[in-house]
Design a protein around this motif. Structure first.
Motif, PDB file in Angstrom:
ATOM      1  N   ASN A 186       0.902  -1.161   0.206  1.00 50.13           N
ATOM      2  CA  ASN A 186       0.197  -0.537  -0.304  1.00 50.13           C
ATOM      3  C   ASN A 186       0.878   1.135   0.032  1.00 50.13           C
ATOM      4  N   ILE A 187       0.676   2.344  -0.665  1.00 50.73           N
ATOM      5  CA  ILE A 187       1.457   3.516  -0.941  1.00 50.73           C
ATOM      6  C   ILE A 187       0.618   4.517  -0.888  1.00 50.73           C
ATOM      7  N   ASN A 188       0.645   5.498  -0.320  1.00 49.98           N
ATOM      8  CA  ASN A 188       0.230   7.255  -0.412  1.00 49.98           C
ATOM      9  C   ASN A 188       1.976   7.833  -0.993  1.00 49.98           C
ATOM     10  N   PHE A 189       0.589   8.444  -1.657  1.00 48.31           N
ATOM     11  CA  PHE A 189       1.428   9.729  -2.423  1.00 48.31           C
ATOM     12  C   PHE A 189       1.239  11.273  -2.074  1.00 48.31           C
ATOM     13  N   LEU A 190       2.700  11.437  -1.432  1.00 52.42           N
ATOM     14  CA  LEU A 190       1.948  12.911  -0.339  1.00 52.42           C
ATOM     15  C   LEU A 190       2.962  14.165  -1.206  1.00 52.42           C
ATOM     16  N   ARG A 191       3.780  14.069  -2.146  1.00 54.89           N
ATOM     17  CA  ARG A 191       4.003  15.747  -2.514  1.00 54.89           C
ATOM     18  C   ARG A 191       4.859  15.010  -4.195  1.00 54.89           C
ATOM     19  N   LYS A 192       4.656  15.628  -4.484  1.00 51.27           N
ATOM     20  CA  LYS A 192       5.351  16.147  -6.893  1.00 51.27           C
ATOM     21  C   LYS A 192       7.258  15.682  -5.807  1.00 51.27           C
ATOM     22  N   LYS A 205      16.153  14.943  -9.060  1.00 57.73           N
ATOM     23  CA  LYS A 205      17.047  14.766  -8.125  1.00 57.73           C
ATOM     24  C   LYS A 205      17.298  12.953  -8.168  1.00 57.73           C
ATOM     25  N   ASP A 206      17.922  12.428  -6.902  1.00 59.89           N
ATOM     26  CA  ASP A 206      17.147  11.178  -7.132  1.00 59.89           C
ATOM     27  C   ASP A 206      16.403  10.866  -6.112  1.00 59.89           C
ATOM     28  N   ILE A 207      15.663   9.312  -6.052  1.00 61.09           N
ATOM     29  CA  ILE A 207      15.327   9.501  -5.198  1.00 61.09           C
ATOM     30  C   ILE A 207      15.684   8.780  -3.743  1.00 61.09           C
ATOM     31  N   THR A 208      15.830   8.456  -3.022  1.00 53.74           N
ATOM     32  CA  THR A 208      15.645   7.318  -2.016  1.00 53.74           C
ATOM     33  C   THR A 208      14.468   6.725  -1.076  1.00 53.74           C
ATOM     34  N   ALA A 209      15.253   5.472  -0.842  1.00 55.23           N
ATOM     35  CA  ALA A 209      13.380   4.919   0.059  1.00 55.23           C
ATOM     36  C   ALA A 209      14.663   4.320   1.147  1.00 55.23           C
ATOM     37  N   LYS A 210      14.267   4.951   2.322  1.00 51.83           N
ATOM     38  CA  LYS A 210      14.236   4.289   3.961  1.00 51.83           C
ATOM     39  C   LYS A 210      12.746   3.174   4.377  1.00 51.83           C
ATOM     40  N   CYS A 211      13.355   2.110   5.030  1.00 48.89           N
ATOM     41  CA  CYS A 211      12.839   1.170   5.096  1.00 48.89           C
ATOM     42  C   CYS A 211      12.812   0.647   6.810  1.00 48.89           C
ATOM     43  N   SER A 213       9.623   5.296   3.861  1.00 51.78           N
ATOM     44  CA  SER A 213       9.540   6.457   3.462  1.00 51.78           C
ATOM     45  C   SER A 213       9.982   7.025   2.027  1.00 51.78           C
ATOM     46  N   ILE A 214       9.761   8.037   1.841  1.00 56.47           N
ATOM     47  CA  ILE A 214      10.543   7.705   0.174  1.00 56.47           C
ATOM     48  C   ILE A 214      10.969   9.532   0.214  1.00 56.47           C
ATOM     49  N   TYR A 215      12.139   9.550  -0.388  1.00 50.73           N
ATOM     50  CA  TYR A 215      12.184  11.065  -0.330  1.00 50.73           C
ATOM     51  C   TYR A 215      13.095  11.671  -1.731  1.00 50.73           C
ATOM     52  N   SER A 216      12.740  12.314  -2.359  1.00 53.00           N
ATOM     53  CA  SER A 216      13.812  13.462  -3.452  1.00 53.00           C
ATOM     54  C   SER A 216      14.503  13.981  -2.804  1.00 53.00           C
ATOM     55  N   GLY A 217      15.758  13.693  -3.433  1.00 53.27           N
ATOM     56  CA  GLY A 217      16.906  14.528  -2.970  1.00 53.27           C
ATOM     57  C   GLY A 217      17.267  14.192  -2.045  1.00 53.27           C
ATOM     58  N   ASP A 218      17.193  15.703  -1.353  1.00 53.22           N
ATOM     59  CA  ASP A 218      18.044  16.151  -0.072  1.00 53.22           C
ATOM     60  C   ASP A 218      16.733  16.083   1.435  1.00 53.22           C
ATOM     61  N   GLU A 251      10.798  15.984   4.161  1.00 57.57           N
ATOM     62  CA  GLU A 251       9.740  15.670   3.436  1.00 57.57           C
ATOM     63  C   GLU A 251       9.962  14.251   2.508  1.00 57.57           C
ATOM     64  N   PRO A 252       8.685  13.664   3.221  1.00 52.28           N
ATOM     65  CA  PRO A 252       8.922  12.044   1.775  1.00 52.28           C
ATOM     66  C   PRO A 252       7.786  12.504   1.554  1.00 52.28           C
ATOM     67  N   VAL A 253       7.941  11.704  -0.204  1.00 51.10           N
ATOM     68  CA  VAL A 253       6.939  12.143  -1.819  1.00 51.10           C
ATOM     69  C   VAL A 253       6.355  11.059  -1.274  1.00 51.10           C
ATOM     70  N   ALA A 254       6.630   9.745  -0.504  1.00 51.52           N
ATOM     71  CA  ALA A 254       5.719   8.890  -0.628  1.00 51.52           C
ATOM     72  C   ALA A 254       5.908   8.314   0.712  1.00 51.52           C
ATOM     73  N   HIS A 255       5.272   6.825   0.913  1.00 49.15           N
ATOM     74  CA  HIS A 255       5.136   6.138   2.271  1.00 49.15           C
ATOM     75  C   HIS A 255       4.324   5.464   1.428  1.00 49.15           C
ATOM     76  N   ALA A 256       4.806   4.131   2.509  1.00 47.41           N
ATOM     77  CA  ALA A 256       4.602   2.671   1.775  1.00 47.41           C
ATOM     78  C   ALA A 256       4.471   1.801   3.051  1.00 47.41           C
ATOM     79  N   VAL A 257       3.579   1.062   2.900  1.00 53.29           N
ATOM     80  CA  VAL A 257       3.505  -0.369   4.180  1.00 53.29           C
ATOM     81  C   VAL A 257       3.650  -1.810   3.290  1.00 53.29           C
ATOM     82  N   GLY A 258       4.422  -2.540   3.152  1.00 57.58           N
ATOM     83  CA  GLY A 258       4.001  -3.208   2.662  1.00 57.58           C
ATOM     84  C   GLY A 258       4.662  -5.140   3.278  1.00 57.58           C
ATOM     85  N   THR A 259       3.676  -5.881   3.137  1.00 57.42           N
ATOM     86  CA  THR A 259       3.701  -7.121   3.035  1.00 57.42           C
ATOM     87  C   THR A 259       4.740  -8.570   2.433  1.00 57.42           C
ATOM     88  N   TYR A 260       6.150  -9.396   2.480  1.00 52.12           N
ATOM     89  CA  TYR A 260       6.068 -10.181   2.429  1.00 52.12           C
ATOM     90  C   TYR A 260       6.089 -11.178   3.017  1.00 52.12           C
TER      91      TYR A 260
END
Length: 135
Positions: free
Chosen positions: A80-86, A91-97, A112-117, A120-129
């Motif tokens: 599940n993902i929520n897109f928060l900002r453009k 810039k590179d995107i970074t994902a911190k899990c 949490s996914i970030y754009s550049g430095d 503020e996150p641009v997206a937030h996701a929760v996942g199950t494996y």
């Protein structure tokens, strides 16, 4: 457990289509980065949603494998993902899990996914494996 070097080698050999860099792995956490190019953009000059989803899923996979070892058949059962900002197209995107739960058959994490430095996150996701049984 798998180290950053072992994970990098695993993705280069078993998943050569994976075009992200592993920045760090640690206590039930990992950070990965993707260099953005023209092929990742959608009209309007922003990174496409599927690219952000791909990075979220990959961050979960890297984090889980860093804890359980190189188990290629661990698979996503929910994301599940929520897109928060453009995100910026330049810039590179970074994902911190961070893993919320690591059980014998299921692992759950948030990303949490970030754009550049930007802080503020641009997206937030929760996942199950699903983790395959040990033979």
């Amino acid at each position: 457990m798998a180290t950053k070097a072992e994970l990098t080698h695993f993705f280069q050999t078993d998943f050569p289509q994976a075009d992200f860099l592993i920045d760090s792995v640690g206590e039930k956490s990992a950070t990965i980065r993707k260099k953005i190019n023209q092929g990742h953009l959608r009209p309007g000059g922003t990174v496409s949603g599927p690219v952000l989803m791909e990075l979220a899923d990959a961050a979960l996979y890297v984090t889980i494998l860093s804890e359980i070892g190189l188990v290629a058949h661990a698979v996503t059962t929910n994301l599940n993902i929520n897109f928060l900002r453009k995100p910026s197209a330049e810039k590179d995107i970074t994902a911190k899990c961070t893993l919320i739960k690591l059980g014998k058959v299921l692992a759950i994490g948030e990303v949490s996914i970030y754009s550049g430095d930007s802080p503020e996150p641009v997206a937030h996701a929760v996942g199950t494996y699903s983790i395959p049984p040990v033979k």
